[in-house]
Design a protein around this motif. Structure first.
Motif, PDB file in Angstrom:
ATOM      1  N   VAL A  96      -7.175 -12.161  -2.953  1.00 32.43           N
ATOM      2  CA  VAL A  96      -7.947 -11.159  -2.780  1.00 32.43           C
ATOM      3  C   VAL A  96      -8.647 -10.952  -1.210  1.00 32.43           C
ATOM      4  O   VAL A  96      -7.964 -10.154  -0.406  1.00 32.43           O
ATOM      5  CB  VAL A  96      -8.867 -10.879  -3.207  1.00 32.43           C
ATOM      6  CG1 VAL A  96      -9.844  -9.826  -3.205  1.00 32.43           C
ATOM      7  CG2 VAL A  96      -8.564 -10.512  -4.877  1.00 32.43           C
ATOM      8  N   LEU A  97      -9.095 -11.816  -0.575  1.00 35.50           N
ATOM      9  CA  LEU A  97      -9.863 -11.985   0.502  1.00 35.50           C
ATOM     10  C   LEU A  97      -8.670 -12.320   1.912  1.00 35.50           C
ATOM     11  O   LEU A  97      -8.752 -10.560   2.868  1.00 35.50           O
ATOM     12  CB  LEU A  97     -10.815 -13.270   1.212  1.00 35.50           C
ATOM     13  CG  LEU A  97     -11.764 -13.574   0.158  1.00 35.50           C
ATOM     14  CD1 LEU A  97     -12.745 -14.935   0.581  1.00 35.50           C
ATOM     15  CD2 LEU A  97     -12.468 -11.851   1.093  1.00 35.50           C
ATOM     16  N   VAL A  98      -7.167 -12.734   1.871  1.00 40.80           N
ATOM     17  CA  VAL A  98      -5.990 -12.110   2.706  1.00 40.80           C
ATOM     18  C   VAL A  98      -5.382 -10.792   2.627  1.00 40.80           C
ATOM     19  O   VAL A  98      -5.535 -10.541   3.260  1.00 40.80           O
ATOM     20  CB  VAL A  98      -4.622 -13.410   2.406  1.00 40.80           C
ATOM     21  CG1 VAL A  98      -4.223 -13.358   2.688  1.00 40.80           C
ATOM     22  CG2 VAL A  98      -5.751 -14.437   2.930  1.00 40.80           C
ATOM     23  N   LEU A  99      -5.357 -10.463   1.268  1.00 45.78           N
ATOM     24  CA  LEU A  99      -5.033  -8.987   0.881  1.00 45.78           C
ATOM     25  C   LEU A  99      -6.049  -7.974   1.915  1.00 45.78           C
ATOM     26  O   LEU A  99      -5.532  -7.661   2.644  1.00 45.78           O
ATOM     27  CB  LEU A  99      -4.929  -9.004  -0.304  1.00 45.78           C
ATOM     28  CG  LEU A  99      -3.937  -9.304  -0.759  1.00 45.78           C
ATOM     29  CD1 LEU A  99      -3.699  -8.820  -2.572  1.00 45.78           C
ATOM     30  CD2 LEU A  99      -2.130  -8.994  -0.298  1.00 45.78           C
ATOM     31  N   ALA A 100      -7.403  -8.125   1.458  1.00 41.64           N
ATOM     32  CA  ALA A 100      -8.284  -6.978   2.480  1.00 41.64           C
ATOM     33  C   ALA A 100      -8.363  -7.123   3.730  1.00 41.64           C
ATOM     34  O   ALA A 100      -8.663  -6.401   4.692  1.00 41.64           O
ATOM     35  CB  ALA A 100      -9.376  -7.576   1.273  1.00 41.64           C
ATOM     36  N   GLY A 101      -8.550  -8.505   4.525  1.00 45.40           N
ATOM     37  CA  GLY A 101      -8.132  -8.797   5.762  1.00 45.40           C
ATOM     38  C   GLY A 101      -6.956  -8.123   6.310  1.00 45.40           C
ATOM     39  O   GLY A 101      -7.468  -7.643   7.021  1.00 45.40           O
ATOM     40  N   GLY A 102      -5.742  -8.331   5.821  1.00 42.08           N
ATOM     41  CA  GLY A 102      -5.151  -7.632   6.170  1.00 42.08           C
ATOM     42  C   GLY A 102      -4.888  -6.401   6.430  1.00 42.08           C
ATOM     43  O   GLY A 102      -4.378  -5.729   7.330  1.00 42.08           O
ATOM     44  N   LEU A 103      -5.242  -5.512   4.910  1.00 42.74           N
ATOM     45  CA  LEU A 103      -5.593  -4.420   4.908  1.00 42.74           C
ATOM     46  C   LEU A 103      -6.533  -3.868   5.820  1.00 42.74           C
ATOM     47  O   LEU A 103      -5.988  -2.531   6.418  1.00 42.74           O
ATOM     48  CB  LEU A 103      -6.040  -3.325   3.837  1.00 42.74           C
ATOM     49  CG  LEU A 103      -5.649  -2.273   3.320  1.00 42.74           C
ATOM     50  CD1 LEU A 103      -4.520  -1.561   3.362  1.00 42.74           C
ATOM     51  CD2 LEU A 103      -5.948  -2.310   1.901  1.00 42.74           C
ATOM     52  N   ALA A 104      -7.090  -4.415   6.403  1.00 44.33           N
ATOM     53  CA  ALA A 104      -8.946  -4.059   7.590  1.00 44.33           C
ATOM     54  C   ALA A 104      -7.859  -3.837   8.188  1.00 44.33           C
ATOM     55  O   ALA A 104      -8.205  -3.170   9.230  1.00 44.33           O
ATOM     56  CB  ALA A 104      -9.896  -5.064   7.018  1.00 44.33           C
ATOM     57  N   LEU A 105      -6.973  -4.404   8.639  1.00 45.84           N
ATOM     58  CA  LEU A 105      -6.788  -5.381  10.070  1.00 45.84           C
ATOM     59  C   LEU A 105      -5.441  -3.928  10.018  1.00 45.84           C
ATOM     60  O   LEU A 105      -5.276  -3.683  11.615  1.00 45.84           O
ATOM     61  CB  LEU A 105      -5.757  -6.480  10.382  1.00 45.84           C
ATOM     62  CG  LEU A 105      -6.717  -7.557  10.842  1.00 45.84           C
ATOM     63  CD1 LEU A 105      -5.490  -9.304  10.572  1.00 45.84           C
ATOM     64  CD2 LEU A 105      -7.697  -7.635  12.217  1.00 45.84           C
ATOM     65  N   VAL A 106      -4.943  -4.025   9.540  1.00 44.96           N
ATOM     66  CA  VAL A 106      -3.738  -2.755   9.833  1.00 44.96           C
ATOM     67  C   VAL A 106      -4.404  -1.334   9.959  1.00 44.96           C
ATOM     68  O   VAL A 106      -3.923  -0.151  10.240  1.00 44.96           O
ATOM     69  CB  VAL A 106      -2.467  -2.429   8.250  1.00 44.96           C
ATOM     70  CG1 VAL A 106      -1.643  -1.067   7.822  1.00 44.96           C
ATOM     71  CG2 VAL A 106      -2.534  -3.640   8.189  1.00 44.96           C
ATOM     72  N   VAL A 107      -4.993  -0.410   9.011  1.00 49.75           N
ATOM     73  CA  VAL A 107      -6.396   0.567   8.897  1.00 49.75           C
ATOM     74  C   VAL A 107      -6.916   0.739  10.026  1.00 49.75           C
ATOM     75  O   VAL A 107      -8.388   1.747  10.228  1.00 49.75           O
ATOM     76  CB  VAL A 107      -6.472   0.494   7.734  1.00 49.75           C
ATOM     77  CG1 VAL A 107      -5.516   0.465   7.211  1.00 49.75           C
ATOM     78  CG2 VAL A 107      -7.103   0.310   7.069  1.00 49.75           C
ATOM     79  N   ARG A 108      -7.673  -0.015  10.445  1.00 54.39           N
ATOM     80  CA  ARG A 108      -8.689  -0.854  11.649  1.00 54.39           C
ATOM     81  C   ARG A 108      -8.622   0.816  12.588  1.00 54.39           C
ATOM     82  O   ARG A 108      -7.190   0.729  12.791  1.00 54.39           O
ATOM     83  CB  ARG A 108      -9.889  -1.862  12.213  1.00 54.39           C
ATOM     84  CG  ARG A 108      -8.131  -2.041  12.948  1.00 54.39           C
ATOM     85  CD  ARG A 108      -8.476  -3.625  12.794  1.00 54.39           C
ATOM     86  NE  ARG A 108      -7.471  -4.460  14.208  1.00 54.39           N
ATOM     87  CZ  ARG A 108      -8.072  -5.023  15.208  1.00 54.39           C
ATOM     88  NH1 ARG A 108      -9.023  -5.745  15.572  1.00 54.39           N
ATOM     89  NH2 ARG A 108      -7.453  -5.651  15.493  1.00 54.39           N
ATOM     90  N   ARG A 109      -9.136   1.387  13.272  1.00 58.36           N
ATOM     91  CA  ARG A 109      -9.580   1.967  14.491  1.00 58.36           C
ATOM     92  C   ARG A 109      -9.379   0.559  15.796  1.00 58.36           C
ATOM     93  O   ARG A 109      -9.697  -0.481  15.859  1.00 58.36           O
ATOM     94  CB  ARG A 109     -10.982   3.008  14.802  1.00 58.36           C
ATOM     95  CG  ARG A 109     -10.430   3.387  14.117  1.00 58.36           C
ATOM     96  CD  ARG A 109     -12.297   4.612  14.046  1.00 58.36           C
ATOM     97  NE  ARG A 109     -12.586   5.437  12.549  1.00 58.36           N
ATOM     98  CZ  ARG A 109     -13.310   6.594  12.651  1.00 58.36           C
ATOM     99  NH1 ARG A 109     -14.397   6.798  13.613  1.00 58.36           N
ATOM    100  NH2 ARG A 109     -13.652   7.180  11.659  1.00 58.36           N
ATOM    101  N   ARG A 110      -8.642   1.313  16.476  1.00 53.70           N
ATOM    102  CA  ARG A 110      -8.398   0.430  17.125  1.00 53.70           C
ATOM    103  C   ARG A 110      -9.336   1.317  18.530  1.00 53.70           C
ATOM    104  O   ARG A 110      -9.484   2.393  18.499  1.00 53.70           O
ATOM    105  CB  ARG A 110      -6.798   0.873  18.035  1.00 53.70           C
ATOM    106  CG  ARG A 110      -5.446   0.266  16.744  1.00 53.70           C
ATOM    107  CD  ARG A 110      -5.277  -1.163  17.168  1.00 53.70           C
ATOM    108  NE  ARG A 110      -4.195  -1.536  16.437  1.00 53.70           N
ATOM    109  CZ  ARG A 110      -4.320  -2.454  15.010  1.00 53.70           C
ATOM    110  NH1 ARG A 110      -5.267  -2.208  14.710  1.00 53.70           N
ATOM    111  NH2 ARG A 110      -3.432  -1.878  15.084  1.00 53.70           N
TER     112      ARG A 110
END
Length: 116
Positions: A96-110
């Motif tokens: 869950v942490l890996v999936l949530a972290g990956g999702l956060a990296l994908v959708v974060r603001r640059r």
């Protein structure tokens, strides 16, 4: 105190790096998954309890993932029931942490991106 002084005082606060926050969350989650699941009840969960009490437990069938490596709140191949449950909790938390972290990296603001 003027607005400028308040702004300067607010920006002078020391910020905690995101990495430390993420590591802290991961450590707490893993400790909870491993330690709390070690003390989990061996009694049936609510649905199983009701099914036993009302007499329809025998009509239940196995689900598609019943032979999976983490089926029934345990880890396949680990004989110690408590260790098996704790390990399953830790593995599930890591996933869950890996999936949530990956999702956060994908959708974060640059930084520097403009919003329209």
């Amino acid at each position: 105190m003027s607005t400028t002084e308040q702004t300067e005082q607010t920006t002078d606060k020391k910020r905690v790096p995101f990495t430390w926050v993420a590591v802290g969350i991961a450590v707490v989650a893993l400790l909870l998954a491993g330690v709390v699941s070690y003390y989990a009840s061996a009694n049936p969960d609510g649905l199983e309890y009701v099914a036993e009490k009302t007499g329809f437990i025998d009509s239940a069938s196995e689900h598609g993932a019943a032979d999976g490596p983490l089926a029934d709140y345990g880890t396949k191949g680990v004989d110690d029931e408590r260790l098996s449950g704790g390990l399953a909790g830790v593995i599930g938390t890591v996933v869950v942490l890996v999936l949530a972290g990956g999702l956060a990296l994908v959708v974060r603001r640059r930084p520097g991106s403009t919003e329209e």
